[in-house]
Design a protein around this motif. Structure first.
Motif, PDB file in Angstrom:
ATOM      1  N   THR A  11      38.493  36.278  37.829  1.00 42.66           N
ATOM      2  CA  THR A  11      38.362  35.832  36.444  1.00 42.66           C
ATOM      3  C   THR A  11      37.286  34.771  36.288  1.00 42.66           C
ATOM      4  O   THR A  11      36.841  34.496  35.184  1.00 42.66           O
ATOM      5  CB  THR A  11      39.679  35.214  35.932  1.00 42.66           C
ATOM      6  N   GLY A  12      36.884  34.157  37.390  1.00 42.02           N
ATOM      7  CA  GLY A  12      36.027  32.987  37.296  1.00 42.02           C
ATOM      8  C   GLY A  12      36.892  31.785  36.950  1.00 42.02           C
ATOM      9  O   GLY A  12      38.119  31.889  36.818  1.00 42.02           O
ATOM     10  N   GLU A  13      36.284  30.643  36.805  1.00 42.12           N
ATOM     11  CA  GLU A  13      37.016  29.407  36.526  1.00 42.12           C
ATOM     12  C   GLU A  13      37.643  29.453  35.138  1.00 42.12           C
ATOM     13  O   GLU A  13      36.995  29.818  34.158  1.00 42.12           O
ATOM     14  CB  GLU A  13      36.069  28.211  36.615  1.00 42.12           C
ATOM     15  N   ILE A  14      38.918  29.108  35.099  1.00 42.72           N
ATOM     16  CA  ILE A  14      39.654  29.034  33.831  1.00 42.72           C
ATOM     17  C   ILE A  14      40.018  27.562  33.624  1.00 42.72           C
ATOM     18  O   ILE A  14      40.727  26.986  34.442  1.00 42.72           O
ATOM     19  CB  ILE A  14      40.941  29.883  33.857  1.00 42.72           C
ATOM     20  N   ILE A  15      39.502  26.968  32.561  1.00 35.68           N
ATOM     21  CA  ILE A  15      39.810  25.566  32.290  1.00 35.68           C
ATOM     22  C   ILE A  15      40.964  25.474  31.293  1.00 35.68           C
ATOM     23  O   ILE A  15      41.363  26.475  30.698  1.00 35.68           O
ATOM     24  CB  ILE A  15      38.571  24.806  31.777  1.00 35.68           C
ATOM     25  N   ARG A  16      41.487  24.283  31.117  1.00 42.42           N
ATOM     26  CA  ARG A  16      42.629  24.048  30.229  1.00 42.42           C
ATOM     27  C   ARG A  16      42.415  24.697  28.862  1.00 42.42           C
ATOM     28  O   ARG A  16      41.359  24.575  28.260  1.00 42.42           O
ATOM     29  CB  ARG A  16      42.863  22.551  30.066  1.00 42.42           C
ATOM     30  N   ASN A  17      43.442  25.430  28.425  1.00 39.95           N
ATOM     31  CA  ASN A  17      43.475  26.139  27.138  1.00 39.95           C
ATOM     32  C   ASN A  17      42.487  27.305  27.050  1.00 39.95           C
ATOM     33  O   ASN A  17      42.284  27.849  25.972  1.00 39.95           O
ATOM     34  CB  ASN A  17      43.274  25.178  25.963  1.00 39.95           C
ATOM     35  N   ASP A  18      41.884  27.683  28.151  1.00 39.86           N
ATOM     36  CA  ASP A  18      40.971  28.820  28.184  1.00 39.86           C
ATOM     37  C   ASP A  18      41.740  30.046  28.677  1.00 39.86           C
ATOM     38  O   ASP A  18      42.724  29.931  29.406  1.00 39.86           O
ATOM     39  CB  ASP A  18      39.800  28.519  29.119  1.00 39.86           C
ATOM     40  N   THR A  19      41.295  31.219  28.288  1.00 38.72           N
ATOM     41  CA  THR A  19      41.905  32.483  28.710  1.00 38.72           C
ATOM     42  C   THR A  19      40.828  33.390  29.264  1.00 38.72           C
ATOM     43  O   THR A  19      39.748  33.500  28.693  1.00 38.72           O
ATOM     44  CB  THR A  19      42.607  33.182  27.519  1.00 38.72           C
ATOM     45  N   ARG A  20      41.121  34.032  30.365  1.00 32.69           N
ATOM     46  CA  ARG A  20      40.243  35.040  30.970  1.00 32.69           C
ATOM     47  C   ARG A  20      41.063  36.299  31.193  1.00 32.69           C
ATOM     48  O   ARG A  20      42.266  36.226  31.435  1.00 32.69           O
ATOM     49  CB  ARG A  20      39.675  34.563  32.297  1.00 32.69           C
ATOM     50  N   SER A  21      40.412  37.446  31.139  1.00 33.84           N
ATOM     51  CA  SER A  21      41.158  38.699  31.274  1.00 33.84           C
ATOM     52  C   SER A  21      40.469  39.673  32.226  1.00 33.84           C
ATOM     53  O   SER A  21      39.272  39.577  32.474  1.00 33.84           O
ATOM     54  CB  SER A  21      41.343  39.352  29.906  1.00 33.84           C
ATOM     55  N   VAL A  22      41.273  40.612  32.720  1.00 33.24           N
ATOM     56  CA  VAL A  22      40.814  41.675  33.608  1.00 33.24           C
ATOM     57  C   VAL A  22      41.521  42.949  33.176  1.00 33.24           C
ATOM     58  O   VAL A  22      42.723  42.939  32.890  1.00 33.24           O
ATOM     59  CB  VAL A  22      41.158  41.346  35.083  1.00 33.24           C
ATOM     60  N   GLU A  23      40.778  44.052  33.129  1.00 30.85           N
ATOM     61  CA  GLU A  23      41.392  45.349  32.818  1.00 30.85           C
ATOM     62  C   GLU A  23      41.919  45.974  34.102  1.00 30.85           C
ATOM     63  O   GLU A  23      41.261  45.945  35.140  1.00 30.85           O
ATOM     64  CB  GLU A  23      40.381  46.293  32.169  1.00 30.85           C
ATOM     65  N   VAL A  24      43.109  46.541  34.026  1.00 27.65           N
ATOM     66  CA  VAL A  24      43.746  47.172  35.184  1.00 27.65           C
ATOM     67  C   VAL A  24      43.092  48.530  35.422  1.00 27.65           C
ATOM     68  O   VAL A  24      42.979  49.350  34.513  1.00 27.65           O
ATOM     69  CB  VAL A  24      45.267  47.338  34.949  1.00 27.65           C
ATOM     70  N   THR A  25      42.650  48.741  36.679  1.00 34.06           N
ATOM     71  CA  THR A  25      42.016  50.006  37.055  1.00 34.06           C
ATOM     72  C   THR A  25      42.821  50.682  38.163  1.00 34.06           C
ATOM     73  O   THR A  25      43.668  50.053  38.796  1.00 34.06           O
ATOM     74  CB  THR A  25      40.571  49.772  37.538  1.00 34.06           C
ATOM     75  N   GLU A  26      42.507  51.930  38.400  1.00 37.33           N
ATOM     76  CA  GLU A  26      43.246  52.733  39.373  1.00 37.33           C
ATOM     77  C   GLU A  26      43.170  52.161  40.789  1.00 37.33           C
ATOM     78  O   GLU A  26      44.142  52.145  41.521  1.00 37.33           O
ATOM     79  CB  GLU A  26      42.711  54.165  39.372  1.00 37.33           C
ATOM     80  N   ARG A  27      42.026  51.680  41.183  1.00 35.88           N
ATOM     81  CA  ARG A  27      41.838  51.188  42.548  1.00 35.88           C
ATOM     82  C   ARG A  27      41.870  49.658  42.621  1.00 35.88           C
ATOM     83  O   ARG A  27      41.388  49.065  43.566  1.00 35.88           O
ATOM     84  CB  ARG A  27      40.521  51.712  43.107  1.00 35.88           C
ATOM     85  N   MET A  28      42.462  49.060  41.638  1.00 34.24           N
ATOM     86  CA  MET A  28      42.494  47.601  41.552  1.00 34.24           C
ATOM     87  C   MET A  28      43.323  46.999  42.679  1.00 34.24           C
ATOM     88  O   MET A  28      44.411  47.470  42.979  1.00 34.24           O
ATOM     89  CB  MET A  28      43.082  47.189  40.212  1.00 34.24           C
ATOM     90  N   GLU A  29      42.773  45.968  43.277  1.00 34.48           N
ATOM     91  CA  GLU A  29      43.528  45.227  44.278  1.00 34.48           C
ATOM     92  C   GLU A  29      44.682  44.520  43.580  1.00 34.48           C
ATOM     93  O   GLU A  29      44.508  43.923  42.518  1.00 34.48           O
ATOM     94  CB  GLU A  29      42.618  44.218  44.951  1.00 34.48           C
ATOM     95  N   ILE A  30      45.873  44.588  44.153  1.00 38.59           N
ATOM     96  CA  ILE A  30      47.064  44.139  43.428  1.00 38.59           C
ATOM     97  C   ILE A  30      47.555  42.739  43.779  1.00 38.59           C
ATOM     98  O   ILE A  30      48.408  42.199  43.091  1.00 38.59           O
ATOM     99  CB  ILE A  30      48.214  45.156  43.592  1.00 38.59           C
ATOM    100  N   SER A  31      47.035  42.135  44.810  1.00 38.13           N
ATOM    101  CA  SER A  31      47.449  40.765  45.124  1.00 38.13           C
ATOM    102  C   SER A  31      46.305  39.823  44.761  1.00 38.13           C
ATOM    103  O   SER A  31      45.137  40.145  44.928  1.00 38.13           O
ATOM    104  CB  SER A  31      47.846  40.622  46.588  1.00 38.13           C
TER     105      SER A  31
END
Length: 116
Positions: free
Chosen positions: A80-100
């Motif tokens: 996600t990169g750096e997430i600072i206070r009150n900031d939101t970052r997102s990632v779309e779930v893909t078929e081969r996405m690493e789960i941990s």
């Protein structure tokens, strides 16, 4: 000739019943609308730690802590990169996405994504 009409009527009734059954039971193979999963970062934890998601869903991490954080795949395949206070970052779930994943700044913070 009469027998042909009965067969045609029976056929149309059968097709109609089949269409109704597909509408009720057949949608299990059809993809549901993508969902958004919200993860809060507070007290040096991901809440929830385990996310149950489907391909196409979006996971959003919001930092509610004072310190900056990340959500980074264990093998670094996504971040996600750096997430600072009150900031939101997102990632779309893909078929081969690493789960941990973990926080790159605080490696003891860990989470998982369960694909369904």
């Amino acid at each position: 000739m009469m027998k042909l009409k009965v067969i045609r009527r029976d056929f149309l009734v059968g097709v109609s019943a089949f269409a109704d059954a597909l509408a009720i039971f057949g949608n299990k193979g059809v993809a549901a609308s993508p969902k958004i999963h919200l993860v809060k970062i507070r007290s040096f934890q991901f809440e929830p730690q385990n996310i149950v998601a489907s391909i196409g869903d979006t996971i959003c991490w919001t930092d509610e802590a004072l310190a900056p954080h990340t959500a980074t795949a264990t093998e670094a395949s996504w971040d996600t990169g750096e997430i600072i206070r009150n900031d939101t970052r997102s990632v779309e779930v893909t078929e081969r996405m690493e789960i941990s994943y973990f926080c790159a700044f605080h490696p003891h913070m860990m989470g998982t994504i369960e694909l369904i």
